[in-house]
Structures are given as structure tokens and as C-alpha cells.
Motif scaffolding. Structure first.
Motif, PDB file in Angstrom:
ATOM      1  N   ASP A  21       0.865  -1.171   0.000  1.00 53.87           N
ATOM      2  CA  ASP A  21       0.000   0.000   0.000  1.00 53.87           C
ATOM      3  C   ASP A  21       0.900   1.218   0.000  1.00 53.87           C
ATOM      4  O   ASP A  21       1.474   1.572   1.031  1.00 53.87           O
ATOM      5  N   GLU A  68      -0.566   7.691  -2.163  1.00 55.39           N
ATOM      6  CA  GLU A  68      -0.980   8.151  -3.507  1.00 55.39           C
ATOM      7  C   GLU A  68       0.073   9.069  -4.114  1.00 55.39           C
ATOM      8  O   GLU A  68       0.427   8.949  -5.274  1.00 55.39           O
ATOM      9  N   LYS A  69       0.558  10.012  -3.318  1.00 55.73           N
ATOM     10  CA  LYS A  69       1.555  10.976  -3.797  1.00 55.73           C
ATOM     11  C   LYS A  69       2.880  10.685  -3.121  1.00 55.73           C
ATOM     12  O   LYS A  69       2.951  10.561  -1.915  1.00 55.73           O
ATOM     13  N   ARG A 124       7.531   3.913  -6.767  1.00 58.93           N
ATOM     14  CA  ARG A 124       6.586   3.574  -7.825  1.00 58.93           C
ATOM     15  C   ARG A 124       7.319   3.803  -9.141  1.00 58.93           C
ATOM     16  O   ARG A 124       7.805   4.909  -9.398  1.00 58.93           O
TER      17      ARG A 124
END
Length: 142
Positions: free
Chosen positions: A7, A10-11, A101
Motif C-alpha cells: 500500500d 498516492e503521492k 513507484r
């Protein structure tokens, strides 16, 4: 078989761009798993350098990795352009997790995630070979 699931926030706070080189590919012609780890390391080293430090010296303290998790999502090939984003979380007095990411940034698969990853790290005083507190300047990057 149970699968690893990460997990990620997001940013993520920082990013760099890379190209997949021919020697980053394996016998199947796609990005090799061991080269993924090398590209994550390249990205992390760039982050430290941009901030004016190195992985061995953030105000006299270096990092040592405690674990690594990679969750593969899509292939990447020779010549592909990718972006590696890095963020941090789960801070303790001595260490934290770095999140990564890797995303395609060109062609018809622009925006597709190649992988998500996490490395655990602690700070170390290499002169005494002992674990040390996280330098405040490092926390400020995130």
C-alpha cells in the motif's frame, strides 16, 4: 499462493526519469528483476545527491537497508522511458520505509505502473558500526 501487496501513498515526494537500457533486459527481452532493484538504487542515490548528501553521509550518518519488497505490475522493454517516484513513511527513531513507484512515461502504455516497491532502512554511524537516529534533514525531504 499468497501474493505480496504493498500500500503506497498516492503521492510520493520526489521523482526522477530513467531509460531502460539494453543490459537492463533479460532472456525474455523485458526488464529483469535484478535490474529493477538496481534502478531503484539508482533513483535513491539520485535523491540523496540532489539533496547534497550520499547514502553513506547524511550529516555523518549513512543508511543500511533492512528489507526489500517488489510488487511487479507490468513489463518494461529496452528504450522505454520510466519515472521512479520515491516517498517515505513508517518513521521510527532509527529508520523508516522508502516507497517506490516505477511508471511508464512514454508510448501507448504511458502511466502504466511497472512496479511498486519498498525498502526498509535504518541509519548507521559507520565509524562506530552502530545504528543511529534519523538525521532531521532527512525527514525534511518528505
Amino acid at each position: 499462493m499468497a501474493r505480496v501487496q504493498l500500500d503506497l501513498p498516492e503521492k510520493l515526494a520526489w521523482a526522477t526519469s530513467l531509460n531502460i537500457r539494453i543490459y537492463d533486459t533479460n532472456f525474455a527481452g523485458h526488464l529483469a528483476h535484478d535490474r529493477v532493484v538496481s534502478l531503484l538504487h539508482e533513483s535513491r542515490a539520485r535523491l540523496f545527491k540532489e539533496k547534497g548528501f550520499s547514502e553513506l553521509d547524511v550529516n555523518g550518518h549513512g543508511i543500511i537497508l533492512t528489507d526489500l519488497v517488489v510488487e511487479y505490475k507490468a513489463e518494461a522493454f529496452f528504450g522505454d522511458q520510466i519515472r521512479v517516484e520515491i516517498g517515505a513513511g513508517d518513521f521510527s527513531a532509527k529508520g523508516c520505509d522508502l516507497y517506490y513507484r516505477m511508471i511508464h512515461t512514454d508510448g501507448p502504455i504511458n502511466g502504466k505502473i511497472v512496479c511498486n516497491a519498498k525498502t526498509g532502512l535504518v541509519f548507521m554511524d559507520y565509524s562506530t558500526r552502530t545504528v543511529s537516529n534519523i538525521p532531521e534533514v532527512f525527514k525534511s525531504w518528505f
